[in-house]
Scaffold this motif. Structure first.
Motif, PDB file in Angstrom:
ATOM      1  N   ASP A 111       0.929  -1.242  -0.095  1.00  0.00           N
ATOM      2  CA  ASP A 111      -0.218   0.095  -0.017  1.00  0.00           C
ATOM      3  C   ASP A 111       0.883   1.434  -0.011  1.00  0.00           C
ATOM      4  O   ASP A 111       0.139   2.437  -0.501  1.00  0.00           O
ATOM      5  N   GLN A 112       2.067   1.021   0.494  1.00  0.00           N
ATOM      6  CA  GLN A 112       2.946   2.327   0.630  1.00  0.00           C
ATOM      7  C   GLN A 112       3.878   2.590  -0.906  1.00  0.00           C
ATOM      8  O   GLN A 112       4.113   3.568  -1.029  1.00  0.00           O
ATOM      9  N   ILE A 113       3.736   1.624  -1.925  1.00  0.00           N
ATOM     10  CA  ILE A 113       4.534   1.708  -2.934  1.00  0.00           C
ATOM     11  C   ILE A 113       3.594   2.718  -4.017  1.00  0.00           C
ATOM     12  O   ILE A 113       2.376   2.671  -4.217  1.00  0.00           O
ATOM     13  N   ALA A 114       4.349   3.542  -4.582  1.00  0.00           N
ATOM     14  CA  ALA A 114       3.577   4.278  -5.665  1.00  0.00           C
ATOM     15  C   ALA A 114       2.785   3.653  -6.896  1.00  0.00           C
ATOM     16  O   ALA A 114       3.293   2.603  -7.005  1.00  0.00           O
ATOM     17  N   GLY A 115       1.822   4.000  -7.225  1.00  0.00           N
ATOM     18  CA  GLY A 115       0.749   3.352  -8.057  1.00  0.00           C
ATOM     19  C   GLY A 115       1.495   2.643  -9.039  1.00  0.00           C
ATOM     20  O   GLY A 115       1.198   1.359  -9.391  1.00  0.00           O
ATOM     21  N   CYS A 116       2.403   3.344  -9.731  1.00  0.00           N
ATOM     22  CA  CYS A 116       2.996   2.471 -11.010  1.00  0.00           C
ATOM     23  C   CYS A 116       4.037   1.686 -10.857  1.00  0.00           C
ATOM     24  O   CYS A 116       4.159   0.734 -11.759  1.00  0.00           O
ATOM     25  N   TRP A 117       4.343   1.647  -9.317  1.00  0.00           N
ATOM     26  CA  TRP A 117       5.327   0.536  -9.082  1.00  0.00           C
ATOM     27  C   TRP A 117       4.433  -0.661  -8.279  1.00  0.00           C
ATOM     28  O   TRP A 117       5.160  -1.724  -7.978  1.00  0.00           O
ATOM     29  N   ARG A 118       3.278  -0.397  -8.037  1.00  0.00           N
ATOM     30  CA  ARG A 118       2.737  -1.620  -7.173  1.00  0.00           C
ATOM     31  C   ARG A 118       2.229  -2.916  -7.895  1.00  0.00           C
ATOM     32  O   ARG A 118       2.158  -2.764  -9.222  1.00  0.00           O
ATOM     33  N   ASN A 119       2.440  -3.841  -7.149  1.00  0.00           N
ATOM     34  CA  ASN A 119       2.058  -5.269  -7.573  1.00  0.00           C
ATOM     35  C   ASN A 119       3.212  -5.835  -8.611  1.00  0.00           C
ATOM     36  O   ASN A 119       2.653  -6.547  -9.425  1.00  0.00           O
ATOM     37  N   LYS A 120       4.364  -5.060  -8.662  1.00  0.00           N
ATOM     38  CA  LYS A 120       5.370  -5.534  -9.509  1.00  0.00           C
ATOM     39  C   LYS A 120       6.000  -6.740  -8.982  1.00  0.00           C
ATOM     40  O   LYS A 120       5.996  -6.904  -7.876  1.00  0.00           O
ATOM     41  N   PRO A 121       6.210  -7.779  -9.875  1.00  0.00           N
ATOM     42  CA  PRO A 121       6.811  -8.964  -9.555  1.00  0.00           C
ATOM     43  C   PRO A 121       8.192  -8.648  -8.720  1.00  0.00           C
ATOM     44  O   PRO A 121       8.775  -7.679  -8.926  1.00  0.00           O
ATOM     45  N   PRO A 122       8.763  -9.546  -8.057  1.00  0.00           N
ATOM     46  CA  PRO A 122      10.038  -9.385  -7.319  1.00  0.00           C
ATOM     47  C   PRO A 122      11.453  -8.828  -7.985  1.00  0.00           C
ATOM     48  O   PRO A 122      12.242  -8.340  -7.576  1.00  0.00           O
ATOM     49  N   ALA A 123      11.214  -9.311  -9.170  1.00  0.00           N
ATOM     50  CA  ALA A 123      12.425  -9.108 -10.066  1.00  0.00           C
ATOM     51  C   ALA A 123      12.631  -7.618 -10.291  1.00  0.00           C
ATOM     52  O   ALA A 123      13.821  -7.384 -10.431  1.00  0.00           O
ATOM     53  N   TYR A 124      11.477  -6.921 -10.230  1.00  0.00           N
ATOM     54  CA  TYR A 124      12.085  -5.543 -10.169  1.00  0.00           C
ATOM     55  C   TYR A 124      12.963  -4.770  -9.012  1.00  0.00           C
ATOM     56  O   TYR A 124      13.733  -3.862  -9.410  1.00  0.00           O
ATOM     57  N   GLY A 125      13.009  -5.522  -8.013  1.00  0.00           N
ATOM     58  CA  GLY A 125      13.879  -5.280  -6.891  1.00  0.00           C
ATOM     59  C   GLY A 125      15.333  -5.318  -7.440  1.00  0.00           C
ATOM     60  O   GLY A 125      16.234  -4.697  -6.858  1.00  0.00           O
ATOM     61  N   GLY A 126      15.667  -5.936  -8.700  1.00  0.00           N
ATOM     62  CA  GLY A 126      17.174  -5.963  -9.101  1.00  0.00           C
ATOM     63  C   GLY A 126      17.357  -4.974 -10.082  1.00  0.00           C
ATOM     64  O   GLY A 126      18.453  -4.931 -10.594  1.00  0.00           O
ATOM     65  N   LEU A 127      16.446  -4.096 -10.478  1.00  0.00           N
ATOM     66  CA  LEU A 127      16.641  -2.991 -11.236  1.00  0.00           C
ATOM     67  C   LEU A 127      17.764  -2.048 -10.545  1.00  0.00           C
ATOM     68  O   LEU A 127      17.749  -1.777  -9.298  1.00  0.00           O
TER      69      LEU A 127
END
Length: 250
Positions: free
Chosen positions: A222-238
């Motif tokens: 819920d704290q994550i900005a809308g465009c980044w919300r519900n992104k898969p965990p792989a995004y953490g590697g960017l």
């Protein structure tokens, strides 16, 4: 021909670092494409991200010779963490607890190497009274620690994995650094709770803890900005880097 003057050497190092970091992000894009394709095709498992692994190994090759440069070790750490992540994520659409023995071994080696590189940078900086490096690496250290915990969890070492998840959570939840790292840090914090929840769900008499961790993951989401919300965990590697990131440490 290799550059021999100081400016030429510095430029070559800067380019090698930027290319290696770009290879890291390129591999992440391959993993995301692979995952979306697997989901669309109805696969039970995500196929191995061979192009991603090629990109990451290429990035490691570009860093050869760039020794004793902290930013180079940070990039190496990210590349090793991404390799571990891609092997662990391959079972995510199916049974999360199952991974081939050889893949688990490779994932464990890469996750451990990722954490070791970061610990080395922190230890060297702390020895000269620099405490800012530890704080700057808080998010990437938390991610590497979570991946090491994931490997222990997949290998059946639940008690060790739990301790590591708790340590990763502590790194990522320090109130002094609530806004440090932006949405990618929040994605990683969410994944620590999700992984911890999965561990407890497969642990006798720990279902309540699993539910509690899932709730915490939801609160972070819920704290994550809308465009980044519900992104898969792989995004953490960017890594949202700039060229200037590779000039200050040369």
């Amino acid at each position: 021909n290799k550059p021999t003057n100081g400016v030429g050497v510095q430029l070559a190092q800067s380019l090698a670092l930027a290319q290696a970091a770009s290879s890291s992000n390129q591999g992440i894009s391959e993993v995301l494409h692979n995952s979306l394709r697997a989901k669309a095709m109805g696969y039970e498992k995500v196929p191995p991200a061979e192009h991603a692994l090629k990109s990451w190994n290429n990035g490691l090759s570009r860093l050869e010779g760039n020794d004793n440069i902290p930013i180079a070790d940070i990039i190496r750490s990210r590349l090793h963490a991404n390799i571990a992540m891609s092997l662990l994520i391959a079972a995510m659409l199916g049974d999360k607890s199952k991974i081939g023995e050889e893949d688990l071994k490779i994932a464990s080696e890469n996750a451990s190497q990722s954490l070791k590189l970061l610990d080395g940078i922190i230890e060297r900086s702390s020895s000269v009274g620099d405490d800012t490096t530890r704080e700057a690496l808080r998010v990437v250290s938390g991610r590497s620690l979570r991946l090491v915990a994931d490997c222990y969890a997949r290998g059946g070492s639940a008690v060790t994995a739990e301790g590591l998840y708790q340590s990763a959570s502590d790194l990522l939840n320090d109130e002094k650094h609530e806004n440090h790292g932006g949405p990618l840090a929040l994605i990683e914090r969410r994944e620590v709770y999700n992984s911890y929840a999965t561990l407890c769900a497969n642990w006798e008499k720990r279902s309540r803890d699993s539910v509690a961790m899932k709730e915490k993951a939801g609160l972070v989401e819920d704290q994550i900005a809308g465009c980044w919300r519900n992104k898969p965990p792989a995004y953490g590697g960017l890594w949202l880097f700039s060229v200037g990131d590779f000039q200050v440490s040369l």
